[in-house]
Structure formats: C-alpha cells, structure tokens
Design a protein around this motif. Structure first.
Motif, mmCIF file in Angstrom:
data_model
loop_
_atom_site.group_PDB
_atom_site.id
_atom_site.type_symbol
_atom_site.label_atom_id
_atom_site.label_comp_id
_atom_site.label_asym_id
_atom_site.label_seq_id
_atom_site.Cartn_x
_atom_site.Cartn_y
_atom_site.Cartn_z
ATOM 1 N N THR A 1 0.851 -1.176 0.000
ATOM 2 C CA THR A 1 0.000 0.000 0.000
ATOM 3 C C THR A 1 0.889 1.230 0.000
ATOM 4 O O THR A 1 1.801 1.341 0.810
ATOM 5 N N THR B 1 2.278 4.689 0.724
ATOM 6 C CA THR B 1 2.166 5.664 1.805
ATOM 7 C C THR B 1 1.674 7.011 1.283
ATOM 8 O O THR B 1 0.773 7.631 1.850
ATOM 9 N N VAL C 1 -2.039 6.967 0.348
ATOM 10 C CA VAL C 1 -2.902 6.993 1.535
ATOM 11 C C VAL C 1 -2.899 8.383 2.173
ATOM 12 O O VAL C 1 -3.953 8.934 2.513
ATOM 13 N N PHE D 1 -6.012 11.070 2.674
ATOM 14 C CA PHE D 1 -6.423 11.675 3.943
ATOM 15 C C PHE D 1 -6.431 13.201 3.853
ATOM 16 O O PHE D 1 -7.335 13.852 4.364
ATOM 17 N N GLY E 1 -9.593 15.630 4.345
ATOM 18 C CA GLY E 1 -9.616 16.782 5.256
ATOM 19 C C GLY E 1 -9.995 18.060 4.533
ATOM 20 O O GLY E 1 -10.805 18.853 5.020
ATOM 21 N N MET F 1 -13.648 18.099 3.820
ATOM 22 C CA MET F 1 -14.432 18.456 5.016
ATOM 23 C C MET F 1 -14.367 19.963 5.267
ATOM 24 O O MET F 1 -15.358 20.586 5.671
ATOM 25 N N LEU F 2 -13.204 20.533 5.012
ATOM 26 C CA LEU F 2 -13.043 21.981 5.178
ATOM 27 C C LEU F 2 -13.996 22.740 4.256
ATOM 28 O O LEU F 2 -14.779 23.593 4.705
ATOM 29 N N SER G 1 -17.745 22.004 5.096
ATOM 30 C CA SER G 1 -18.266 22.731 6.263
ATOM 31 C C SER G 1 -18.492 24.200 5.934
ATOM 32 O O SER G 1 -19.480 24.808 6.365
ATOM 33 N N SER H 1 5.302 6.113 9.202
ATOM 34 C CA SER H 1 5.265 6.579 7.825
ATOM 35 C C SER H 1 5.213 8.099 7.874
ATOM 36 O O SER H 1 4.605 8.671 8.784
ATOM 37 N N VAL I 1 -2.508 12.376 10.017
ATOM 38 C CA VAL I 1 -2.269 11.791 8.684
ATOM 39 C C VAL I 1 -1.100 10.815 8.746
ATOM 40 O O VAL I 1 -1.159 9.709 8.192
ATOM 41 N N ALA J 1 -2.305 7.654 10.558
ATOM 42 C CA ALA J 1 -3.189 6.830 9.713
ATOM 43 C C ALA J 1 -2.388 6.116 8.632
ATOM 44 O O ALA J 1 -2.600 4.917 8.373
ATOM 45 N N ALA J 2 -1.452 6.845 8.005
ATOM 46 C CA ALA J 2 -0.642 6.227 6.949
ATOM 47 C C ALA J 2 0.207 5.089 7.520
ATOM 48 O O ALA J 2 0.394 4.057 6.868
ATOM 49 N N LEU K 1 -2.034 2.028 8.046
ATOM 50 C CA LEU K 1 -2.522 1.439 6.796
ATOM 51 C C LEU K 1 -1.412 0.890 5.899
ATOM 52 O O LEU K 1 -1.684 0.069 5.025
ATOM 53 N N THR K 2 -0.177 1.329 6.115
ATOM 54 C CA THR K 2 0.877 0.876 5.187
ATOM 55 C C THR K 2 2.014 0.109 5.854
ATOM 56 O O THR K 2 2.874 -0.413 5.169
ATOM 57 N N LEU L 1 -5.866 4.477 14.395
ATOM 58 C CA LEU L 1 -6.424 4.764 13.072
ATOM 59 C C LEU L 1 -7.769 5.482 13.194
ATOM 60 O O LEU L 1 -8.052 6.444 12.467
ATOM 61 N N LEU M 1 -8.555 9.190 11.864
ATOM 62 C CA LEU M 1 -9.671 9.470 10.942
ATOM 63 C C LEU M 1 -10.561 10.575 11.497
ATOM 64 O O LEU M 1 -10.941 11.507 10.784
ATOM 65 N N VAL N 1 -8.799 13.976 11.348
ATOM 66 C CA VAL N 1 -8.675 14.495 9.975
ATOM 67 C C VAL N 1 -10.042 14.955 9.439
ATOM 68 O O VAL N 1 -10.119 15.908 8.670
ATOM 69 N N LEU N 2 -11.101 14.301 9.871
ATOM 70 C CA LEU N 2 -12.419 14.648 9.331
ATOM 71 C C LEU N 2 -13.118 15.772 10.095
ATOM 72 O O LEU N 2 -13.991 16.435 9.541
ATOM 73 N N PRO O 1 -10.765 19.983 10.321
ATOM 74 C CA PRO O 1 -10.941 20.937 9.219
ATOM 75 C C PRO O 1 -12.282 21.673 9.272
ATOM 76 O O PRO O 1 -12.386 22.802 8.794
ATOM 77 N N VAL O 2 -13.296 21.041 9.849
ATOM 78 C CA VAL O 2 -14.598 21.713 9.997
ATOM 79 C C VAL O 2 -14.419 22.949 10.890
ATOM 80 O O VAL O 2 -14.924 24.037 10.590
ATOM 81 N N VAL P 1 -18.134 11.859 14.472
ATOM 82 C CA VAL P 1 -17.823 12.719 13.332
ATOM 83 C C VAL P 1 -19.098 13.399 12.827
ATOM 84 O O VAL P 1 -19.094 14.592 12.501
ATOM 85 N N ALA Q 1 -19.786 17.414 12.676
ATOM 86 C CA ALA Q 1 -20.037 18.122 11.417
ATOM 87 C C ALA Q 1 -21.227 19.067 11.540
ATOM 88 O O ALA Q 1 -21.280 20.090 10.865
#
Lengths: 201, 499
Positions: free
Chosen positions: A14, A16, A19, A23, A27, A30-31, A34, B114, B170, B173-174, B177-178, B196, B200, B203-204, B207-208, B286, B290
């Motif tokens: 996978t 890096t 991925v 992400f 983000g 979402m910015l 919103s 990572s 980030v 999470a990377a 996942l890797t 993770l 998530l 990151v989600l 930013p809001v 999340v 939001a």
C-alpha cells in the motif's frame, strides 16, 4: 508424490503517499464542505426582499447591485476537467514508461492550475465586491479564498511531481496516482463551490 | 582526549562528543524518530496539564465566595476559555497522539512512522500554535478578548494547532494502513486500530473547525456583523472543546485498555471483533461534530415532535457511549478468560476509560432538556472527566509500551498507586460539579450565584481535585525519570517479536 508448493507472489504494497494524499484530500473536502454548509445556513436565514419582478419574495442574500460573472465561473469549472484529464494522462504515460509524455502531462496540469488561479483572480476583479458590512461579502471571500489556497496546493503538487519525474523518479507511479487523486478531489470541491456560490448564488 | 593507537579518537570519546548537550539539542530539533517526537508531545502535554490544573485550582478557589472575585471579571471569561483549550488541545490531544506516535511502530513491529517528517512538522507546528494561543490569552486576545490584534493572534494560533494535529493524524493513519507487515487490519493490536480511528476522526472533524476559524477571522478583521466579533468566538467554535467531540481525541485510551487487559491476563480476547467494532463506533461522533451544535432532547407537543428530537439526541449522544462501554465490558470478559492479575497499565487504563465513560454519560444527561443542566457547571465536569480520564489512560499506555519502546519498563506497583491517586483526583475535580450542576451553579462565572451550603463546598473540593491531579502527574513524571536512571525492571507486558 506431492506437487511442489507454489512460491508466494509479491506482497501487495500500500502506497504511503497515496494513503496520505487521500487523507489530506478528505480533510480538505471536510473543510470546504463545512464552509459551504455554513454558507447555505446563512443564506437560508437571510431576510427576504421583493424580487425584481415586484411580486415574489426572495432571500436578501446576494445584493441587487452584485452581478456574478457566470461565464468566468463556468469557464473555471470546465478548466478543472482539463486538469484532471492531464493528471490522469500523466499516470497513463508513466505506466507505459513514457517519460517525455509524463513530464508534458504534468507540465500542462500545472499550467492549467495556474490558469485556474488567474481566472479566479480575474473573477474577483470582475465581481468587484468590497468587504464592507455584509455577511455575503465576508463569506464569499472566505470560501473562494480558501478554495484558492487549495488550488495553489494542487499546483505545487503538480510541480513537485513533475520535478521528481525530471529527476529520474518517473517509475514511482504512486506519486502520480496520488497527484491525480488530489486533482480529482480538488475538482470535486470546486464543483460543489461552483454550484452553491456561483450557480445557486 | 584519549587517542587510540591508530591515532583516531577512541570510541568512548566519539560517543561522548555525540552525546554533548549541543548535539543532543540539535538532534532533538531535527529528529524524525517516532520515540522522540512522541515523547516531546507527551512532555509538552504534561506542561499543559500543569497550566490546566493551576487554572482549575484558581477558578475553584475564586468560586468559593461568589460575592467577591479574585480574578478580574473581564479576564475570567478568557480564563475559562483557556482552561478548556488547555484541557483539550493542550493535554488530551497531544497526550493521546503523542502516545500513539511514541508506541505505534513498536505495536506494528515497524522501524518508524510513515511520513515521519510530517509528524515532526506537526509536532513543532502544534508547539508554535499552542504557545501562540497562550500568548494571545495573556495579551487579552482569547474569546471575549478586548485586544483586536491578540484576538487575531488567537485565531491564527488555534488554526495552526488544528492543522498540526491533523498532520500528525495523517502520519498516524498512513502508518497503520501501510506498515502492518502483511497483517490484515483486523489483526493489528487494538491500540493501533484505535489510533487509526482517532486519526480518521481528527482528519475529518478539525478541518470543519478550521473552516469556521477562517470565516470568524475574516469577519473579525472586517465588518464583524456575520459572526459577532470576539464575544461570540466560543459560540461558533465551542463544540470542538465539548463532548461528544472530545471522544474522538481520546479513542486511543480504549486501545490501551483493550491491549493492556489481554497482556495482563496473558490470554486472548474472546470477542476481539466486537472490541474493534466498539472502538469504531467512536467515529459516529464525526457526524455530530459536522453539525457543529449540541443536540438536546426535549419532549415535543406531538409524538412526531418528540421523535424528531429523540433521534438526533440518541444518534449524537447515546451511540458514542457504546464505544467505551463495549471496550470496558469486553475487557472484563478477557480478564475472566485469562489469568487475571493487577497491573499498572490495566489499572490506569481501566480507571481512565471508566472516567471517560462517566464524562460521556454526564454529557448525555446534560443534553436532556428536562434536567435543565445546560449552562451549568455540569458541562465543565464532563470535560474534566474525559480529559483526566485520558491522562490516566496515557499513564497506562506509557506503562504498557515503555518496555518495548525504551527497553526500560516501569515498576507496576508505583504505577498502580499513581493511577489510584489520579482516579481520586479526577473524581474530586469533577463529581462535585455534577452535584453543583443540579444545584444550578452557572458555568463560566465566579460570582452572582448562591454559594451557600453545598455549592461552596463543591468548588473547594474541585480545586483540591485539580491540585491532586497535579501531584499525580508530577509523581508519574518522577517515576519515569527515576526508572530511566535506575536498574531495569522486568517488562511483564513484553510481546515476542515475530520471526
């Protein structure tokens, strides 16, 4: 007699950078999402005024004297499609080991991004909206300015990807796939902004 | 200087030169090693905990007498706001992400994170951002602040903090996942899975808040008509430092408990899949983040009206409760299935998650309109429960992974004592305000309420609770420092490395 066991195939790796880009794109989405949601909320709560037909009531959100440059905005939207096609062409060329076309595709993606930035600045000059005492003005510049920053980040990504290919790392397809993903995401964000801010107003 | 026969500096001299203070500092400034970045975040969060506990003590004693205020009324609003910032973005977020950064590669048997440069950039950005926020508060620039330039500085600092935490997330999470070394996601330690989930979530949702900051800032430097200036900053951004959003930040605590119980009991988790689902439920927050608003349940005039109020309330306040509940219950199950024993990591993590759960239950109760708790100190207590619970879980996490990350385990007995002290501190710093909430003590004020009877006592107890938490934190820091200098302790949580 037993048959010899098959050797294990290559392990699936996978990427890096792919991925991480996904992400970051999530983000950024979402910015923008919103900010658009707050835009819609403010517009829904805006007072009403009589429309130009003198009969119907409309939201007093976009002022009478403000004209949205729809041609420039729609041209911007279409330009994003070109950027996405070029970013995907870079991936296609890299898979075929075609360095010159990969570089060309990335260069066009980058310059298309610069054209988008130029068009956005032209749009700001055409609309000639001054930050005064209105929620619309504040939110318009906040949301389009944020979108501009995201577009700039995509152009920088294109430049870095192109530089890597020129420096002989064209076989690293993951960066190019991630680059294309980012342009798709940025285009999606702008499509949403274009529809809400420039079309629906 | 000792010279070897060949004329080259001896190994001892070279090693000494490499460990000179200047080289240590430059090494720390430029490091991209997960253990150093994570430890830096943990140390910085301990410093912010010092700030938070001191503010808690000051506010507690200031509320002792509602007729006279020690702190100026103008500064008080910002002090309450700084307390919330310190608890969430100074303590909970860096402590949890720091723990994850520090221990994640060891959990996954990876050499490093990572995108470790991104994580290092995130750490330094967070430090710059959090110091900027602190300075802006000192310059009368927090929410409700009167100095326009410092208010702008506050918004800038807060924006930097949010972006920095997202960057670290980030990288986390990377990594999950890797860098799983061929393992399926369902086979990684629960701690890594929880990392993770929290990455998530961060990151989600952050930013809001960043989008809101951009709007508020542009409005503040111009017309100040759309978002109302400095006085309303907390109205727009307050959801970031309230429950249930804070659950997203403290999800790694659930992973610490799930892993600690399995290694303590030397057994298996019979329902591992359900534990993973339980941790994953945290992501339901999340959706509530939001929406950027509190969802209060109130009985409507019609059944439909009641249902319209109940559904979002249940979705955003009751569903997140399942996350710590499932993990706690299944941890007890695993304890029963194995060979149970008392361990520092388990006790600290169990108490920590228990506190987080208590805070979330309180938050759910607060959003019941019939109880009339909105706007009372009840809300302050829920945050303290969650954040101090996260601190306890961080203590458990450090104890759990210390052996594998640093090669030096922590003494279990002392960790248990510190965890128990931290537990008592958390209860004292929170529970009295649950009681005072029912007695209608208003939030974010130190005067203008009836301080007679139980209310006055609760504020003193809360102040003592914060003080006790400071003692517990200092005790744990002392334990870590002495364990690095003393003899090595057997690592009872050791996991054999795969061949």
């Amino acid at each position: 007699m037993t048959a010899p066991a098959l050797t294990a195939g290559p392990t699936r790796r996978t990427s890096t950078v792919f991925v991480a880009t996904a992400f970051v794109a999530a983000g950024a989405s979402m910015l923008m999402g919103s900010m658009l949601a707050m835009w819609l909320d403010f517009r829904a709560k805006a007072p009403t005024r009589v429309a130009s037909d003198g009969v119907s009531l409309i939201k007093d959100w976009l002022k009478r004297d403000v004209a949205i440059p729809e041609v420039a905005a729609t041209t911007l939207m279409i330009t994003f499609v070109i950027a996405c096609v070029m970013a995907q062409w870079a991936v296609y060329s890299a898979r075929r080991g075609d360095k010159s076309h990969t570089t060309l595709a990335l260069a066009i993606t980058m310059f298309t991004g610069l054209a988008i930035i130029n068009a956005q600045i032209a749009l700001w000059m055409q609309i000639d909206l001054v930050l005064r005492n209105d929620a619309y003005e504040t939110m318009f510049y906040a949301i389009t300015g944020t979108m501009m920053a995201i577009i700039v980040s995509a152009v920088v990504y294109s430049f870095v990807a192109m530089f890597r290919v020129l420096a002989g790392r064209g076989a690293d397809h993951d960066v190019l796939r991630a680059h294309a993903l980012y342009w798709y995401a940025v285009s999606g964000m702008f499509a949403a902004l274009w529809f809400v801010v420039y079309v629906q107003k | 200087m000792s010279i070897s026969v060949s004329g080259a500096p001896s190994a001892t001299t070279a090693q000494r030169a490499a460990n000179s203070p200047v080289q240590r500092v430059t090494g720390w400034l430029t490091t991209i090693h997960h253990a150093t970045i994570g430890a830096s975040l943990l140390v910085a969060s301990a410093l912010w905990l010092l700030v938070a506990t001191v503010i808690g003590v000051v506010l507690g004693f200031d509320r002792l007498d509602a007729s006279s205020a020690v702190v100026d009324a103008g500064a008080l609003t910002q002090l309450f706001s700084l307390h919330r910032f310190a608890l969430v973005f100074g303590v909970a977020a860096p402590a949890m992400l720091g723990l994850v950064v520090w221990s994640l590669p060891a959990q996954l048997h990876a050499a490093n994170l990572s995108l470790s440069r991104l994580a290092a950039f995130g750490w330094w950005s967070w430090l710059v951002g959090s110091v900027t926020v602190l300075v802006s508060y000192l310059g009368n620039g927090g929410p409700g602040g009167g100095d326009a330039q410092y208010v702008e500085t506050y918004l800038l600092g807060l924006g930097i903090v949010l972006v920095a935490l997202a960057l670290i997330a980030v990288s986390v999470a990377a990594t999950v996942l890797t860098r799983r070394n061929g393992r399926a996601l369902s086979d990684v330690p629960v701690g890594a899975f929880a990392a993770l989930v929290t990455a998530l979530g961060v990151v989600l949702t952050l930013p809001v808040a960043l989008g809101t900051i951009i709007y508020v800032w542009l409005d503040y430097v111009n017309a100040r008509v759309a978002f109302g200036g400095a006085d309303l900053i907390d109205t727009w951004l307050g959801w970031v430092t309230r429950e249930p959003h804070t659950l997203l930040v403290v999800v790694p605590a659930l992973g610490v408990l799930a892993d600690a119980v399995v290694r303590t009991a030397r057994g298996r988790q019979p329902l591992r899949g359900v534990v993973l689902i339980g941790v994953g439920i945290s992501l339901s927050v999340v959706a509530s983040s939001a929406t950027q608003q509190a969802h209060v349940f109130a009985l409507g005039d019609t059944p439909t009206g009641t249902l319209q109020s109940l559904v979002p309330y249940a979705l955003f306040n009751l569903v997140p409760l399942l996350a710590p509940l499932v993990v706690v219950l299944l941890s007890l199950l695993a304890l029963r299935a194995g060979t149970p024993g008392i361990s520092g990591a388990f006790v600290a993590a169990f108490l920590g998650v228990g506190m987080i759960f208590t805070g979330l239950v309180g938050s759910a109760a607060m959003h019941l309109d019939a109880l009339g708790l909105v706007g009372t100190v009840f809300g302050e207590a829920t945050l303290v429960y969650v954040v101090y619970g996260a601190v306890l879980a961080a203590i458990g996490g450090i104890t759990l992974h210390a052996g594998s990350v640093t090669g030096r385990a922590l003494p279990d007995g002392k960790v248990v004592l510190i965890a128990l002290l931290g537990f008592v501190a958390t209860v004292l710093a929170s529970l009295p305000h649950y009681v005072a909430g029912f007695l209608d003590q208003p939030a974010n004020v130190a005067s203008g309420f009836d301080d007679s009877g139980l209310v006055g006592v609760t504020n003193v107890i809360v102040a003592l609770g914060h003080l006790l938490m400071l003692v517990a934190m200092l005790g744990f820091v002392g334990l870590v420092v002495t364990s690095r200098r003393g003899d090595a302790v057997t690592d009872r949580y050791r996991v054999e490395q795969p061949a």
